[in-house]
Design an enzyme around this catalytic site. Structure first.
Site, mmCIF file in Angstrom:
data_model
loop_
_atom_site.group_PDB
_atom_site.id
_atom_site.type_symbol
_atom_site.label_atom_id
_atom_site.label_comp_id
_atom_site.label_asym_id
_atom_site.label_seq_id
_atom_site.Cartn_x
_atom_site.Cartn_y
_atom_site.Cartn_z
ATOM 1 C CG LEU A 87 -2.198 0.845 1.070
ATOM 2 C CD1 LEU A 87 -3.157 0.266 0.032
ATOM 3 C CD2 LEU A 87 -2.913 0.986 2.410
ATOM 4 C CB ILE A 119 1.168 2.182 -7.217
ATOM 5 C CG1 ILE A 119 2.150 3.016 -8.052
ATOM 6 C CG2 ILE A 119 0.260 1.361 -8.109
ATOM 7 C CD1 ILE A 119 3.173 2.208 -8.820
ATOM 8 C CB SER A 123 2.216 -3.123 3.612
ATOM 9 O OG SER A 123 1.747 -2.625 4.837
ATOM 10 N NE ARG A 166 10.327 -3.934 -11.854
ATOM 11 C CZ ARG A 166 9.726 -2.770 -12.131
ATOM 12 N NH1 ARG A 166 8.442 -2.743 -12.420
ATOM 13 N NH2 ARG A 166 10.411 -1.652 -12.132
ATOM 14 C CD GLU A 213 8.186 -7.122 -18.101
ATOM 15 O OE1 GLU A 213 7.181 -7.608 -17.541
ATOM 16 O OE2 GLU A 213 8.483 -5.922 -18.058
ATOM 17 C CG HIS A 253 6.433 -3.341 -17.914
ATOM 18 N ND1 HIS A 253 7.422 -4.047 -17.272
ATOM 19 C CD2 HIS A 253 6.163 -2.281 -17.105
ATOM 20 C CE1 HIS A 253 7.739 -3.438 -16.135
ATOM 21 N NE2 HIS A 253 6.987 -2.371 -16.002
ATOM 22 C CB ALA A 300 0.678 -0.251 -15.794
#
Lengths: 326, 326
Positions: free
Chosen positions: B164, B167, B186, B244, B273, B291, B293
């Site tokens: 958290l 993002i 978290s 990731r 990737e 990838h 975003a």
């Protein structure tokens, strides 16, 4: 319904099995789609009108497949109630219903949140090129071609909403969380909302990066999005339509997309659906869904409960839950 | 920089033209990708180290292409600053940097809103089957097959967010506007947020309909989403990963999707990737983006300003704007 046989209901749409079962539990269902070899509608309606204790209520779907107009009511004069499973009632002649004392209910707010969610999803998809990037990945182009062309940020976008009813208001609420700036057009200014009001659609489009069509379809709104409105929206503008295809001048929209007069579109509805202009199918800057904004498993279950409750209200002489008329 | 030649900067990523121009305006850029016939990295670094007044700062991208580790700093011992154009710094050996007195900056919050928007877009897409419905329409199947299978409503969904930070918090804020119920995992409980905290990822997954991976990649988070976590998420569960690829056990994810142990996934990142598991490419319940975003034209322009400001701060002896180290 404690004594005697249950009332008849005219059913003019297909239902999912739980809905069909629930309806048959309560009513004598005269089902246009029951037979594998369907009869023509006029013959079906004549037969329905001739049964003992003929139907006083009809369940109809949205869209153009059956129109509840003078011809329809002449064929089954016993009808006094039409329950539409759609929010829009453009397929129901309300003046004719009023003249005959037929009450009308629609689906109320059953679909509103799902349609608003779908509209936001399509807007993100168009701006961020999600479906197009998806095709790029699935075709195996990523390792060969590298970075996908840039999308455009949601935050700060000026979003003009045509029709600030249930759905339009929910779209506005969601897009505010993304930092969009909301304006709207509707028949009249709404005192209760903080968004800027434009009495003119073209002026709204000229001050917007995104135009969302969320109004009902009626005589005033048919083709409310003209080629002129699209030009006011402009080369970087995006159109989202989750209302009715006929609210947009579709040939003009296709031309505007082909000529780059607007940047992209997210379309869940089309004038002649399920057919849509072939030109759209090869465009990478449009997102096309099959009139699916209303449908989730949750909304379908809500619709069943809601429709049955409207019928029960009618047959018990109580006010409809979501009356359109009176 | 008022007198003498400008300082050297080691550039280890490709830049869009405005960024490249702006960088060359200010610095002597030693650009690994400048030549059409690229030299091997060790030879390039050796040459960079040998120029007069060798580079004290390097600009590196995220991902695995160049790793800023002991070998790297041995090759160019003049380096005292690494500016990453990514938010994640899993490609930078921070212990090694600390040992050598190298300061490190990342991209800060430049991408945060775009990544959050993309995550929400992918979630709507998976739940409402937007990309899949798009394929259905574009293949011309709508007139032939009629209604598309139902999606699932966003409202009321329990969304568990792993990580958290900037993002994750922006994703939470957006999804609240859709009526989702937010929980998070978290390293430690955050007193300032109203969401329920789960110290254990498996417990969070068990109480969630949707799991969003929004944490940094490091030793603690690598493969934090195990097959066991996916099973806890369950048959109706959806996974979204915009962090990731290596935060998820990818072979387990593929198996869980194949076996219907989870319902779907929205994936912007992959372990290897731009290569991704071929099994994913034929699945209709996953949404796959390259990838993307982080990338909008707005974020790219913000990144340019932000990176230049970090370099300027370093060369003027001022604190970095977005220090990761010290």
């Amino acid at each position: 319904m404690a004594s005697g046989k249950p009332p008849a209901v005219l059913l003019l749409r297909t239902l999912d099995p739980p809905f069909a079962v629930a309806l048959r539990d309560r009513y004598r269902v005269l089902d246009f789609y029951a037979s594998d070899q369907p009869v023509p509608l006029p013959a079906f309606l004549a037969a329905a009108a001739a049964v003992p204790d003929p139907p006083r209520a009809a369940v109809v779907m949205g869209g153009g497949s059956v129109r509840a107009n003078a011809t329809f009511f002449d064929a089954v004069p016993s009808l006094r109630c039409v329950v539409s499973t759609a929010a829009g009632v453009d397929h129901i002649d309300l003046a004719e219903c009023a003249r005959r004392g037929v009450v009308v209910a629609n689906s109320g707010k059953v679909y509103s949140t799902d349609v608003a969610d779908h509209a936001v999803g399509m807007l993100i998809d168009v701006l961020r090129r999600v479906s197009a990037a998806e095709r790029f990945v699935r075709r195996g182009l990523w390792p060969m071609q590298g970075d996908y062309p840039l999308g455009s940020k949601l935050g700060g976008k000026r979003v003009g909403i045509i029709g600030l009813g249930n759905i339009g208001s929910l779209i506005a609420k969601r897009l505010q969380a993304f930092g969009c700036i909301i304006s709207y057009n509707s028949r009249r200014l709404k005192d209760s909302v903080p968004y800027k009001y434009y009495p003119d659609v073209r002026a709204l489009a000229a001050e917007s990066d995104v135009l969302v069509v969320a109004c009902a379809l009626n005589k005033e709104t048919r083709r409310i999005v003209t080629g002129d409105v699209l030009d006011a929206l402009g080369r970087d503008g995006v159109l989202i339509n989750i209302s009715r295809g006929a609210n947009v001048d579709e040939p003009e929209l296709v031309r505007a997309l082909q000529e780059g007069r607007i940047a992209g579109a997210g379309l869940d509805v089309f004038e002649d659906e399920p057919r849509l202009p072939a030109e759209l199918l090869s465009m990478d800057n449009v997102v096309l869904t099959p009139h699916a904004a209303v449908w989730t498993s949750e909304s379908r279950s809500d619709l069943r409960e809601h429709t049955l409750a409207n019928l029960e209200a009618f047959f018990s002489g109580k006010p409809l839950l979501t009356p359109v008329l009176p």
